[in-house]
Design an enzyme around this catalytic site. Structure first.
Site, PDB file in Angstrom:
ATOM      1  N   ARG A 173      11.943  -5.869   4.670  1.00 12.28           N
ATOM      2  CA  ARG A 173      11.751  -4.433   4.372  1.00 12.28           C
ATOM      3  C   ARG A 173      12.773  -3.560   5.102  1.00 12.28           C
ATOM      4  O   ARG A 173      13.105  -3.792   6.255  1.00 12.28           O
ATOM      5  CB  ARG A 173      10.347  -4.007   4.786  1.00 12.28           C
ATOM      6  CG  ARG A 173      10.155  -2.490   4.693  1.00 12.28           C
ATOM      7  CD  ARG A 173       8.727  -2.076   4.771  1.00 12.28           C
ATOM      8  NE  ARG A 173       8.063  -2.486   5.985  1.00 12.28           N
ATOM      9  CZ  ARG A 173       6.770  -2.302   6.210  1.00 12.28           C
ATOM     10  NH1 ARG A 173       6.014  -1.727   5.296  1.00 12.28           N
ATOM     11  NH2 ARG A 173       6.228  -2.706   7.339  1.00 12.28           N
ATOM     12  N   ARG A 189       0.351  -8.931  13.647  1.00 15.30           N
ATOM     13  CA  ARG A 189      -0.279  -7.918  12.779  1.00 15.30           C
ATOM     14  C   ARG A 189      -1.206  -8.587  11.758  1.00 15.30           C
ATOM     15  O   ARG A 189      -2.266  -8.058  11.448  1.00 15.30           O
ATOM     16  CB  ARG A 189       0.805  -7.107  12.059  1.00 15.30           C
ATOM     17  CG  ARG A 189       1.516  -6.145  13.001  1.00 15.30           C
ATOM     18  CD  ARG A 189       2.814  -5.626  12.420  1.00 15.30           C
ATOM     19  NE  ARG A 189       2.643  -4.825  11.230  1.00 15.30           N
ATOM     20  CZ  ARG A 189       3.638  -4.548  10.374  1.00 15.30           C
ATOM     21  NH1 ARG A 189       4.842  -5.041  10.580  1.00 15.30           N
ATOM     22  NH2 ARG A 189       3.406  -3.795   9.337  1.00 15.30           N
ATOM     23  N   ARG A 213      -9.231   1.096   9.287  1.00 14.12           N
ATOM     24  CA  ARG A 213      -8.776  -0.268   9.582  1.00 14.12           C
ATOM     25  C   ARG A 213      -9.752  -1.027  10.460  1.00 14.12           C
ATOM     26  O   ARG A 213      -9.494  -2.168  10.807  1.00 14.12           O
ATOM     27  CB  ARG A 213      -7.468  -0.175  10.349  1.00 14.12           C
ATOM     28  CG  ARG A 213      -6.257  -0.548   9.547  1.00 14.12           C
ATOM     29  CD  ARG A 213      -5.115  -0.065  10.379  1.00 14.12           C
ATOM     30  NE  ARG A 213      -3.987  -0.892  10.308  1.00 14.12           N
ATOM     31  CZ  ARG A 213      -2.876  -0.539   9.670  1.00 14.12           C
ATOM     32  NH1 ARG A 213      -2.815   0.585   9.007  1.00 14.12           N
ATOM     33  NH2 ARG A 213      -1.851  -1.316   9.715  1.00 14.12           N
ATOM     34  N   ARG A 265      11.945  -1.490  10.642  1.00 12.85           N
ATOM     35  CA  ARG A 265      10.898  -1.138  11.604  1.00 12.85           C
ATOM     36  C   ARG A 265      10.823  -2.167  12.724  1.00 12.85           C
ATOM     37  O   ARG A 265      10.958  -3.359  12.476  1.00 12.85           O
ATOM     38  CB  ARG A 265       9.544  -1.059  10.893  1.00 12.85           C
ATOM     39  CG  ARG A 265       9.277   0.302  10.304  1.00 12.85           C
ATOM     40  CD  ARG A 265       8.055   0.362   9.419  1.00 12.85           C
ATOM     41  NE  ARG A 265       6.864  -0.294   9.943  1.00 12.85           N
ATOM     42  CZ  ARG A 265       5.668  -0.246   9.339  1.00 12.85           C
ATOM     43  NH1 ARG A 265       5.536   0.424   8.208  1.00 12.85           N
ATOM     44  NH2 ARG A 265       4.626  -0.861   9.850  1.00 12.85           N
ATOM     45  N   LYS A 288       0.833  -1.216   0.000  1.00  8.66           N
ATOM     46  CA  LYS A 288       0.000   0.000   0.000  1.00  8.66           C
ATOM     47  C   LYS A 288       0.863   1.261   0.000  1.00  8.66           C
ATOM     48  O   LYS A 288       0.674   2.174  -0.792  1.00  8.66           O
ATOM     49  CB  LYS A 288      -0.920   0.036   1.241  1.00  8.66           C
ATOM     50  CG  LYS A 288      -1.793  -1.187   1.421  1.00  8.66           C
ATOM     51  CD  LYS A 288      -2.635  -1.097   2.673  1.00  8.66           C
ATOM     52  CE  LYS A 288      -1.868  -1.038   3.976  1.00  8.66           C
ATOM     53  NZ  LYS A 288      -1.118  -2.275   4.316  1.00  8.66           N
TER      54      LYS A 288
HETATM   55  P1  AP5 Z   1       4.957  -1.583   1.798  1.00 12.28           P
HETATM   56  O1  AP5 Z   1       4.559  -0.767   0.618  1.00 12.28           O
HETATM   57  O2  AP5 Z   1       5.776  -0.932   2.844  1.00 12.28           O
HETATM   58  O3  AP5 Z   1       3.668  -2.313   2.408  1.00 12.28           O
HETATM   59  P2  AP5 Z   1       2.431  -1.731   3.217  1.00 12.28           P
HETATM   60  O4  AP5 Z   1       1.203  -2.403   2.678  1.00 12.28           O
HETATM   61  O5  AP5 Z   1       2.445  -0.252   3.234  1.00 12.28           O
HETATM   62  O6  AP5 Z   1       2.762  -2.363   4.630  1.00 12.28           O
HETATM   63  P3  AP5 Z   1       2.810  -1.721   6.101  1.00 12.28           P
HETATM   64  O7  AP5 Z   1       3.500  -2.747   6.961  1.00 12.28           O
HETATM   65  O8  AP5 Z   1       3.414  -0.363   6.118  1.00 12.28           O
HETATM   66  O9  AP5 Z   1       1.351  -1.648   6.405  1.00 12.28           O
HETATM   67  P4  AP5 Z   1       0.728  -1.688   7.770  1.00 12.28           P
HETATM   68  O10 AP5 Z   1      -0.627  -1.459   7.301  1.00 12.28           O
HETATM   69  O11 AP5 Z   1       0.892  -2.855   8.645  1.00 12.28           O
HETATM   70  O12 AP5 Z   1       1.580  -0.611   8.582  1.00 12.28           O
HETATM   71  P5  AP5 Z   1       1.242   0.863   8.991  1.00 12.28           P
HETATM   72  O13 AP5 Z   1       2.466   1.641   8.893  1.00 12.28           O
HETATM   73  O14 AP5 Z   1       0.016   1.342   8.297  1.00 12.28           O
HETATM   74  O15 AP5 Z   1       5.740  -2.866   1.230  1.00 12.28           O
HETATM   75  C1  AP5 Z   1       6.252  -3.835   2.120  1.00 12.28           C
HETATM   76  C2  AP5 Z   1       7.586  -4.371   1.572  1.00 12.28           C
HETATM   77  O16 AP5 Z   1       7.344  -5.065   0.348  1.00 12.28           O
HETATM   78  C3  AP5 Z   1       8.609  -3.277   1.235  1.00 12.28           C
HETATM   79  O17 AP5 Z   1       9.882  -3.766   1.571  1.00 12.28           O
HETATM   80  C4  AP5 Z   1       8.479  -3.083  -0.281  1.00 12.28           C
HETATM   81  O18 AP5 Z   1       9.696  -2.680  -0.879  1.00 12.28           O
HETATM   82  C5  AP5 Z   1       8.098  -4.497  -0.732  1.00 12.28           C
HETATM   83  N1  AP5 Z   1       7.212  -4.504  -1.892  1.00 12.28           N
HETATM   84  C6  AP5 Z   1       6.186  -3.649  -2.172  1.00 12.28           C
HETATM   85  N2  AP5 Z   1       5.591  -3.994  -3.324  1.00 12.28           N
HETATM   86  C7  AP5 Z   1       6.247  -5.103  -3.770  1.00 12.28           C
HETATM   87  C8  AP5 Z   1       6.098  -5.933  -4.903  1.00 12.28           C
HETATM   88  N3  AP5 Z   1       5.157  -5.713  -5.822  1.00 12.28           N
HETATM   89  N4  AP5 Z   1       6.938  -6.979  -5.036  1.00 12.28           N
HETATM   90  C9  AP5 Z   1       7.900  -7.230  -4.128  1.00 12.28           C
HETATM   91  N5  AP5 Z   1       8.104  -6.467  -3.025  1.00 12.28           N
HETATM   92  C10 AP5 Z   1       7.274  -5.419  -2.857  1.00 12.28           C
HETATM   93  O19 AP5 Z   1       0.825   0.652  10.526  1.00 12.28           O
HETATM   94  C11 AP5 Z   1       1.775   0.338  11.531  1.00 12.28           C
HETATM   95  C12 AP5 Z   1       1.076   0.299  12.883  1.00 12.28           C
HETATM   96  O20 AP5 Z   1       0.506   1.595  13.185  1.00 12.28           O
HETATM   97  C13 AP5 Z   1      -0.113  -0.670  12.980  1.00 12.28           C
HETATM   98  O21 AP5 Z   1       0.303  -1.985  13.300  1.00 12.28           O
HETATM   99  C14 AP5 Z   1      -0.934  -0.014  14.108  1.00 12.28           C
HETATM  100  O22 AP5 Z   1      -0.381  -0.294  15.369  1.00 12.28           O
HETATM  101  C15 AP5 Z   1      -0.764   1.481  13.826  1.00 12.28           C
HETATM  102  N6  AP5 Z   1      -1.805   2.000  12.915  1.00 12.28           N
HETATM  103  C16 AP5 Z   1      -1.611   2.549  11.678  1.00 12.28           C
HETATM  104  N7  AP5 Z   1      -2.775   2.927  11.146  1.00 12.28           N
HETATM  105  C17 AP5 Z   1      -3.734   2.612  12.053  1.00 12.28           C
HETATM  106  C18 AP5 Z   1      -5.147   2.725  12.063  1.00 12.28           C
HETATM  107  N8  AP5 Z   1      -5.824   3.245  11.015  1.00 12.28           N
HETATM  108  N9  AP5 Z   1      -5.823   2.291  13.165  1.00 12.28           N
HETATM  109  C19 AP5 Z   1      -5.174   1.784  14.235  1.00 12.28           C
HETATM  110  N10 AP5 Z   1      -3.834   1.630  14.279  1.00 12.28           N
HETATM  111  C20 AP5 Z   1      -3.116   2.035  13.192  1.00 12.28           C
END
Ligand code: AP5
Length: 214
Positions: A127, A171, A88, A160, A13
């Protein structure tokens, strides 16, 4: 254009949202990035959020909804917004509906990234993220040109804390329990487009453009 990018952790994403928001000239609003910024700058919100994030649990809805309400009220979000990692939970989705209604705006589409679990674990554990501009790299799939250095801005790359395998497993469970029900929520409103999240980053970007007709 008002879009939500929805999918499990590691689905890609953030990678796609960062590039497409630049291309479309709308802000990428990532609640994960906003929370990590609050943790780094040691604000009261950051200290509260850290307890949940380190375990891989969701931060309480009222905290997140407050953050988003403030962000959507800023001038640059008037012309459109790409929401990455929000909503979420069903409660967050309902709060978003209310916020948009108050602002006289509507949600155009929700893009769901469909990626198998084994691939998610591989992506998250490999990552590396830039401390300065938040660009995500991957040790095997998208390595930086120089070890530990961001190609875009020269910032330092780090792993991270919530990308350890144990926290990743939690997660994914939290996603299945609390976030996956949003698929039916948005499907029922005719807003959901599913994009296969496996393939190269560029192929997936093309699929998103096709799904949105841009
Ligand atoms: P990446 O693009 O970083 O993936 P992502 O879907 O953004 O994954 P996240 O882990 O950031 O999502 P998340 O939803 O768990 O974390 P968030 O920061 O929102 O890609 C991942 C890896 O794959 C990278 O290394 C990339 O290079 C690689 N990649 C990408 N595309 C690829 C492809 N096509 N092929 C191969 N490799 C590829 O949330 C973190 C924490 O914050 C949560 O756990 C929670 O505690 C809190 N939080 C955040 N938002 C909320 C909310 N709305 N409500 C409550 N808590 C929240």
């Amino acid at each position: 254009m008002r879009l939500v990018f929805l999918g499990p952790p590691g689905a890609g994403k953030g990678t796609q949202a960062r590039a497409l928001a630049r291309e479309w000239g709308v802000p990428q609003v990532s609640t994960g990035d906003m929370l990590r910024e609050a943790v780094t700058t040691r604000t009261p919100l950051g200290s509260e959020a850290k307890r949940y994030m380190d375990r891989g649990d969701l931060v309480p809805d009222d905290v997140i909804v407050g953050l988003i309400a403030e962000r959507l009220g800023q001038p640059d979000a008037k012309k459109g917004v790409l929401l990455d990692g929000f909503p979420r939970t069903i409660a967050q989705a309902q709060a978003l509906d209310r916020l948009l209604e108050q602002l006289g705006q509507t949600l155009d589409r929700v893009v769901y990234f469909d990626v198998p679990e084994a691939e998610l674990v591989r992506r998250l554990t490999g990552r590396r993220v830039c401390r300065r501009c938040q660009t995500a790299f991957h040790l095997a799939y998208a390595p930086p040109a120089r070890d530990g250095v961001c190609d875009r801005c020269g910032g330092e790359l780090y792993q991270r804390e919530d990308d350890s395998e144990r926290t990743v497993r939690n997660r994914l469970e939290v996603y299945a329990r609390q976030t996956a029900p949003l698929l039916d929520y948005y499907r029922g409103r005719g807003l959901l487009s599913t994009v296969g999240g496996e393939g190269t980053i560029e192929t997936i970007r093309q699929s998103i453009r096709r799904a949105l007709g841009t």
